[in-house]
Design an enzyme around this catalytic site. Structure first.
Site, mmCIF file in Angstrom:
data_model
loop_
_atom_site.group_PDB
_atom_site.id
_atom_site.type_symbol
_atom_site.label_atom_id
_atom_site.label_comp_id
_atom_site.label_asym_id
_atom_site.label_seq_id
_atom_site.Cartn_x
_atom_site.Cartn_y
_atom_site.Cartn_z
ATOM 1 N N ASP A 1 0.842 -1.200 0.000
ATOM 2 C CA ASP A 1 0.000 0.000 0.000
ATOM 3 C C ASP A 1 0.882 1.257 0.000
ATOM 4 O O ASP A 1 0.388 2.372 -0.104
ATOM 5 C CB ASP A 1 -1.018 -0.006 1.149
ATOM 6 C CG ASP A 1 -0.388 0.000 2.530
ATOM 7 O OD1 ASP A 1 0.853 -0.110 2.619
ATOM 8 O OD2 ASP A 1 -1.134 0.106 3.527
ATOM 9 N N ASP B 1 -1.062 -6.323 -0.645
ATOM 10 C CA ASP B 1 -1.240 -5.691 0.665
ATOM 11 C C ASP B 1 -2.707 -5.328 0.894
ATOM 12 O O ASP B 1 -3.396 -4.882 -0.026
ATOM 13 C CB ASP B 1 -0.418 -4.390 0.667
ATOM 14 C CG ASP B 1 0.275 -4.149 1.985
ATOM 15 O OD1 ASP B 1 0.080 -4.940 2.919
ATOM 16 O OD2 ASP B 1 1.033 -3.161 2.060
ATOM 17 N N LYS C 1 -1.119 -9.622 2.627
ATOM 18 C CA LYS C 1 -0.379 -9.199 3.824
ATOM 19 C C LYS C 1 -1.228 -8.206 4.602
ATOM 20 O O LYS C 1 -1.907 -7.367 3.999
ATOM 21 C CB LYS C 1 0.946 -8.546 3.406
ATOM 22 C CG LYS C 1 1.698 -7.883 4.562
ATOM 23 C CD LYS C 1 3.070 -7.391 4.168
ATOM 24 C CE LYS C 1 3.105 -5.966 3.665
ATOM 25 N NZ LYS C 1 2.535 -4.960 4.576
ATOM 26 N N GLU D 1 -1.226 -5.734 8.409
ATOM 27 C CA GLU D 1 -0.391 -5.174 9.478
ATOM 28 C C GLU D 1 -0.989 -5.417 10.859
ATOM 29 O O GLU D 1 -2.207 -5.380 11.024
ATOM 30 C CB GLU D 1 -0.249 -3.654 9.286
ATOM 31 C CG GLU D 1 0.445 -3.265 8.002
ATOM 32 C CD GLU D 1 0.605 -1.758 7.870
ATOM 33 O OE1 GLU D 1 0.372 -0.998 8.832
ATOM 34 O OE2 GLU D 1 0.968 -1.332 6.756
ATOM 35 N N GLU E 1 9.253 -5.107 10.249
ATOM 36 C CA GLU E 1 9.753 -3.826 9.713
ATOM 37 C C GLU E 1 10.285 -2.914 10.818
ATOM 38 O O GLU E 1 9.644 -2.760 11.871
ATOM 39 C CB GLU E 1 8.608 -3.109 8.971
ATOM 40 C CG GLU E 1 9.039 -1.732 8.448
ATOM 41 C CD GLU E 1 8.028 -1.059 7.534
ATOM 42 O OE1 GLU E 1 6.954 -1.640 7.265
ATOM 43 O OE2 GLU E 1 8.324 0.066 7.091
HETATM 44 O O1 KIV Z 1 3.351 -1.058 1.684
HETATM 45 C C1 KIV Z 1 4.497 -1.511 1.701
HETATM 46 O O2 KIV Z 1 5.286 -1.404 0.759
HETATM 47 C C2 KIV Z 1 4.910 -2.192 2.913
HETATM 48 C C3 KIV Z 1 6.366 -2.180 3.196
HETATM 49 C C4 KIV Z 1 6.797 -0.824 3.602
HETATM 50 C C5 KIV Z 1 6.716 -3.137 4.241
HETATM 51 O O3 KIV Z 1 4.093 -2.664 3.657
#
Ligand code: KIV
Length: 283
Positions: free
Chosen positions: A45, A84, A114, A116, A184
């Site tokens: 994202d 994401d 993915k 968070e 991260e």
């Molecule tokens: O959105 C993204 O690219 C990420 C990375 C910063 C880990 O989640």
């Protein structure tokens, strides 16, 4: 090369081979990364900043993610792609999380999603998504979607208590069913402990050298995104400068009438056709 699967990543971990992971947001970049032999691509994202010019990832929508994941899939048909989950696409409920994760798989053919966070709510979402048959990568440490709560864009786990919290979060995310975790922005010592204690692949971005693989945001490592560069980024090229110079040169040549050049950059017509054309114009 055949697309890598969860089994290949597990084997790489067992053999001590590092997993190479980069972000991409568009067809051309994904194509180059596949050619370069990258193992895994994240359509992050972070495209909110890198492609859409926002200051944060908050405004990124599911439609944005689907569109960019589709482009990356077309560019890298044989690479494992992680899509994401954008802000508020999973926070509200397990049902929402499954539906939105499903969109990324169904509409953009990503291999994994993915999300968070490391708390109880996230464990419930991970469990629901993986029960729907979708591979999940967790993401702990510096988690931009929790920016307010973690005190801004800064390294996490720098006190003993905060480091311990991250170790416990990694365990909870693994127990919830994630197939791997991205860590991260944490001290290398914390990245090392999380990796040593994990039964699944641990990828790191700014988490030191001990993790099973490394991720960078491609626009940072090729010198294209210069609004802000985190400490952990290594620049492998200065593409931003190369492109800016090319745009300057073009601007100069067009203004000075040097481009296009009549010999090299224009379509030709035979002398006879030109004559006939002029005759037609005179009629
Ligand atoms: O959105 C993204 O690219 C990420 C990375 C910063 C880990 O989640």
């Amino acid at each position: 090369m055949a697309k890598k699967t969860i089994n290949d990543f597990r084997q790489m971990v067992d053999k001590g081979e590092k997993i190479v992971y980069l972000t991409a947001y568009d067809y051309l970049t994904a194509k180059m990364q596949e050619k370069a032999g990258v193992d895994m691509i994240l359509v992050g994202d972070s495209l909110g900043m890198v492609c859409l010019g926002y200051d944060t990832t908050f405004p990124v929508t599911m439609d944005d993610m689907v569109r960019h994941c589709q482009a990356v899939r077309r560019g890298a048909p044989n690479t494992f792609i992680v899509g994401d989950m954008p802000y508020m696409s999973y926070q509200k409920s397990d049902e929402d999380a499954v539906a939105n994760a499903g969109r990324l798989v169904k509409e953009a053919l990503v291999d994994c999603i993915k999300l968070e966070g490391g708390g109880e709510m996230i464990a419930s979402r991970i469990s629901a998504i993986q029960q729907a048959g979708i591979l999940v990568m967790g993401h702990i440490g510096l988690t931009p979607q929790f920016m307010g709560q973690i005190g801004g864009y800064r390294a996490q786990g720098r006190s003993a208590a905060a480091a311990m919290k991250l170790v416990n979060e990694a365990k909870a995310v693994e127990a919830a069913g994630a197939f791997s975790i991205l860590v991260e922005g944490v001290p290398a010592a914390v990245g090392k402990v999380i990796t040593e204690r994990a039964g699944i692949p641990i990828l790191g971005i700014g988490a030191g050298s001990y993790t099973h693989g490394q991720l960078l945001i491609y626009a940072d490592m090729v010198g294209m995104y210069d609004n802000f560069t985190p400490k952990f980024v290594k620049k492998y090229a200065n593409v931003g400068e190369i492109l800016t110079n090319a745009f300057k040169e073009y601007t100069k040549e067009v203004r000075q009438g040097q481009f296009p050049n009549d010999d090299d950059h224009t379509y030709k017509m035979s002398v006879e056709e030109v004559k006939e054309f002029l005759a037609l114009l005179d009629k």
